[in-house]
Scaffold this motif. Structure first.
Motif, PDB file in Angstrom:
ATOM      1  N   ASN A 102       0.806  -1.217   0.000  1.00 29.76           N
ATOM      2  CA  ASN A 102       0.000   0.000   0.000  1.00 29.76           C
ATOM      3  C   ASN A 102       0.842   1.271   0.000  1.00 29.76           C
ATOM      4  OD1 ASN A 102       0.985  -0.072   2.592  1.00 29.76           O
ATOM      5  ND2 ASN A 102      -1.011  -0.259   3.594  1.00 29.76           N
ATOM      6  N   ASP A 103       2.189   1.136   0.056  1.00 31.88           N
ATOM      7  CA  ASP A 103       3.060   2.296  -0.042  1.00 31.88           C
ATOM      8  C   ASP A 103       3.324   2.682  -1.491  1.00 31.88           C
ATOM      9  OD1 ASP A 103       5.253   1.817   2.846  1.00 31.88           O
ATOM     10  OD2 ASP A 103       3.249   2.682   2.639  1.00 31.88           O
ATOM     11  N   PHE A 104       2.991   1.827  -2.422  1.00 32.74           N
ATOM     12  CA  PHE A 104       3.264   2.089  -3.830  1.00 32.74           C
ATOM     13  C   PHE A 104       2.145   2.925  -4.446  1.00 32.74           C
ATOM     14  CE2 PHE A 104       5.836  -1.615  -2.956  1.00 32.74           C
ATOM     15  CZ  PHE A 104       6.976  -1.403  -3.707  1.00 32.74           C
ATOM     16  N   GLN A 105       2.546   3.873  -5.274  1.00 32.86           N
ATOM     17  CA  GLN A 105       1.587   4.700  -5.994  1.00 32.86           C
ATOM     18  C   GLN A 105       1.624   4.296  -7.467  1.00 32.86           C
ATOM     19  OE1 GLN A 105      -0.479   7.147  -4.689  1.00 32.86           O
ATOM     20  NE2 GLN A 105      -1.411   7.213  -6.721  1.00 32.86           N
ATOM     21  N   VAL A 106       0.542   3.719  -7.970  1.00 30.51           N
ATOM     22  CA  VAL A 106       0.464   3.317  -9.368  1.00 30.51           C
ATOM     23  C   VAL A 106       0.040   4.513 -10.212  1.00 30.51           C
ATOM     24  CG1 VAL A 106      -0.604   1.767 -11.041  1.00 30.51           C
ATOM     25  CG2 VAL A 106      -0.079   0.943  -8.737  1.00 30.51           C
ATOM     26  N   LEU A 107       0.818   4.803 -11.253  1.00 35.42           N
ATOM     27  CA  LEU A 107       0.555   5.941 -12.134  1.00 35.42           C
ATOM     28  C   LEU A 107       0.230   5.374 -13.517  1.00 35.42           C
ATOM     29  CD1 LEU A 107       3.561   8.148 -10.972  1.00 35.42           C
ATOM     30  CD2 LEU A 107       1.211   8.158 -10.101  1.00 35.42           C
ATOM     31  N   ASN A 108      -1.047   5.365 -13.861  1.00 38.19           N
ATOM     32  CA  ASN A 108      -1.505   4.665 -15.060  1.00 38.19           C
ATOM     33  C   ASN A 108      -1.344   5.454 -16.347  1.00 38.19           C
ATOM     34  OD1 ASN A 108      -2.561   2.120 -13.963  1.00 38.19           O
ATOM     35  ND2 ASN A 108      -3.995   3.437 -12.862  1.00 38.19           N
ATOM     36  N   THR A 109      -1.296   6.760 -16.269  1.00 41.50           N
ATOM     37  CA  THR A 109      -1.241   7.585 -17.473  1.00 41.50           C
ATOM     38  C   THR A 109      -0.156   8.649 -17.338  1.00 41.50           C
ATOM     39  OG1 THR A 109      -2.802   9.246 -16.652  1.00 41.50           O
ATOM     40  CG2 THR A 109      -3.739   7.284 -17.737  1.00 41.50           C
ATOM     41  N   VAL A 110       0.143   9.280 -18.461  1.00 35.40           N
ATOM     42  CA  VAL A 110       1.089  10.400 -18.442  1.00 35.40           C
ATOM     43  C   VAL A 110       0.565  11.509 -17.544  1.00 35.40           C
ATOM     44  CG1 VAL A 110       2.134  12.213 -19.849  1.00 35.40           C
ATOM     45  CG2 VAL A 110       2.047   9.857 -20.720  1.00 35.40           C
ATOM     46  N   SER A 111      -0.733  11.774 -17.625  1.00 38.04           N
ATOM     47  CA  SER A 111      -1.339  12.814 -16.788  1.00 38.04           C
ATOM     48  C   SER A 111      -1.221  12.466 -15.306  1.00 38.04           C
ATOM     49  CB  SER A 111      -2.806  13.016 -17.162  1.00 38.04           C
ATOM     50  OG  SER A 111      -2.915  13.554 -18.473  1.00 38.04           O
ATOM     51  N   ASP A 112      -1.416  11.190 -14.956  1.00 35.07           N
ATOM     52  CA  ASP A 112      -1.256  10.757 -13.563  1.00 35.07           C
ATOM     53  C   ASP A 112       0.147  11.070 -13.069  1.00 35.07           C
ATOM     54  OD1 ASP A 112      -3.812   9.752 -13.473  1.00 35.07           O
ATOM     55  OD2 ASP A 112      -3.227   7.657 -13.726  1.00 35.07           O
ATOM     56  N   TYR A 113       1.145  10.821 -13.916  1.00 32.75           N
ATOM     57  CA  TYR A 113       2.539  11.008 -13.538  1.00 32.75           C
ATOM     58  C   TYR A 113       2.835  12.476 -13.227  1.00 32.75           C
ATOM     59  CZ  TYR A 113       7.599  10.316 -13.513  1.00 32.75           C
ATOM     60  OH  TYR A 113       8.931  10.265 -13.139  1.00 32.75           O
ATOM     61  N   VAL A 114       2.513  13.356 -14.166  1.00 27.45           N
ATOM     62  CA  VAL A 114       2.844  14.771 -13.959  1.00 27.45           C
ATOM     63  C   VAL A 114       1.991  15.378 -12.848  1.00 27.45           C
ATOM     64  CG1 VAL A 114       3.674  15.049 -16.306  1.00 27.45           C
ATOM     65  CG2 VAL A 114       1.277  15.523 -15.800  1.00 27.45           C
ATOM     66  N   ARG A 115       0.772  14.889 -12.691  1.00 27.19           N
ATOM     67  CA  ARG A 115      -0.089  15.396 -11.618  1.00 27.19           C
ATOM     68  C   ARG A 115       0.458  14.991 -10.254  1.00 27.19           C
ATOM     69  NH1 ARG A 115      -4.466  12.741 -12.783  1.00 27.19           N
ATOM     70  NH2 ARG A 115      -5.016  14.157 -14.488  1.00 27.19           N
ATOM     71  N   PHE A 116       0.932  13.753 -10.143  1.00 23.54           N
ATOM     72  CA  PHE A 116       1.461  13.259  -8.872  1.00 23.54           C
ATOM     73  C   PHE A 116       2.654  14.091  -8.417  1.00 23.54           C
ATOM     74  CE2 PHE A 116       4.291  10.445  -6.411  1.00 23.54           C
ATOM     75  CZ  PHE A 116       3.429  10.075  -5.378  1.00 23.54           C
ATOM     76  N   TYR A 117       3.530  14.438  -9.366  1.00 25.30           N
ATOM     77  CA  TYR A 117       4.730  15.216  -9.022  1.00 25.30           C
ATOM     78  C   TYR A 117       4.526  16.721  -9.192  1.00 25.30           C
ATOM     79  CZ  TYR A 117       7.400  10.900  -8.674  1.00 25.30           C
ATOM     80  OH  TYR A 117       7.868   9.664  -8.292  1.00 25.30           O
ATOM     81  N   GLU A 118       3.272  17.124  -9.425  1.00 28.03           N
ATOM     82  CA  GLU A 118       2.918  18.540  -9.542  1.00 28.03           C
ATOM     83  C   GLU A 118       3.745  19.240 -10.616  1.00 28.03           C
ATOM     84  OE1 GLU A 118       3.088  20.261  -5.643  1.00 28.03           O
ATOM     85  OE2 GLU A 118       1.262  19.250  -4.996  1.00 28.03           O
TER      86      GLU A 118
END
Length: 312
Positions: free
Chosen positions: A6-22
């Motif tokens: 549960n510590d892992f953050q799954v980033l399914n899309t390009v948008s998820d990636y850039v949003r996660f890292y702001e």
């Protein structure tokens, strides 16, 4: 150290990636290019920002990254190397990324290219991705670039960036995919060069592999069939890297080396013992004797029984 699931953050899309890292929103829904000099760690981060930075992430994306000016020692197959110059790395969808808090990235420069598998799904490149085995290499098996190689890749990325920043039209995806393939083909060339120019370190790895292989089949009694993963784990490298290194230095991949040693051991048992063909297969680790007979004939042109008769 392993992290709880549960510590892992799954980033399914390009948008998820850039949003996660702001980061800034991508200009294309299936691809983005990040300038690492603009994403350096700031001196004063909130506790929440630090927690996000060090959270292990699992991007469902392909990534290609060129990094410079990392401070601290990283390793290339047990050997310390200076990562202050250009280092090219790759990862396939589903691989875990974790930033080590001891690594100083405050002055890092370079770029990161991320693209979703859907970008290439309907192109021949999708099937060709399996041949780019460097996507399965570990971080310490990254590609160390010469100045000329780095300049060439920067130029290729500039072409991709130009197309990426254009308004999307009917030709955008075709052009991006073709440019990606050129970049990956050059990376393949440069990795082959690295296996040769770092021959001293790779010859040491080859020697250790050959010693492990010899020792494995020298043991008496029944043992499981050795796998590529077994030898990779013993040598602390990824299976893909081990096979590519062996192919470059010897012309054969890991599985071919294993088969060669296996057949040599089989010949020894057939000629020096009274074991039946089935008993020989079980001794070698085969669960089904017919698989042993099929492999033996494929490699020697004779069935085990015919081989035994031929040398009597």
């Amino acid at each position: 150290m392993k992290h709880p699931v549960n510590d892992f953050q799954v980033l399914n899309t390009v948008s998820d990636y850039v949003r996660f890292y702001e980061m800034a929103a991508p200009l294309h829904p299936l691809l983005t290019i990040l300038d690492l000099s603009t994403t350096r760690v700031r001196a004063a981060l909130t506790a929440e920002e630090w927690a996000r930075l060090y959270t292990p992430v699992v991007p469902q994306l392909y990534t290609v990254f060129l990094k410079r000016n990392l401070k601290g020692t990283l390793y290339y197959g047990h050997q310390p190397y200076d990562f202050s110059e250009g280092v090219l790395g790759f990862s396939a969808p589903g691989q875990v990324f974790t930033i080590d808090p001891s690594l100083d990235i405050s002055e890092v420069t370079g770029w990161m290219l991320l693209f979703h598998p859907d970008l290439i799904a309907r192109y021949p490149l999708a099937k060709k991705m399996a041949s780019y085995s460097f996507f399965s290499y570990d971080l310490h098996e990254a590609l160390h670039l010469s100045a000329q190689e780095e300049t060439m890749l920067d130029g290729l990325l500039a072409g991709i960036r130009t197309e990426y920043e254009r308004p999307i039209d009917a030709f955008s995806q075709d052009v991006l995919v073709s440019q990606l393939e050129v970049l990956l083909n050059y990376a393949n060339r440069f990795y082959n060069r690295q296996f040769i120019t770092r021959r001293h370190g790779e010859n040491s790895l080859l020697t250790r592999f050959e010693a492990l292989l010899t020792a494995y089949f020298a043991q008496e009694g029944t043992r499981p069939l050795p796998t590529v993963q077994y030898f990779a784990d013993e040598l602390a490298v990824s299976p893909a890297y081990l096979s590519d290194m062996l192919r470059t230095l010897t012309g054969q991949n890991t599985q071919q080396h294993i088969h060669h040693a296996l057949i040599d051991k089989a010949k020894q048992l057939l000629l020096s013992t009274s074991l039946t063909i089935n008993e020989t297969a079980f001794q070698l680790g085969f669960e089904y004797p017919q698989y042993f007979s099929r492999l033996f004939k494929n490699k020697t042109g004779l069935s085990p029984a015919a081989f035994r008769i031929s040398v009597q």
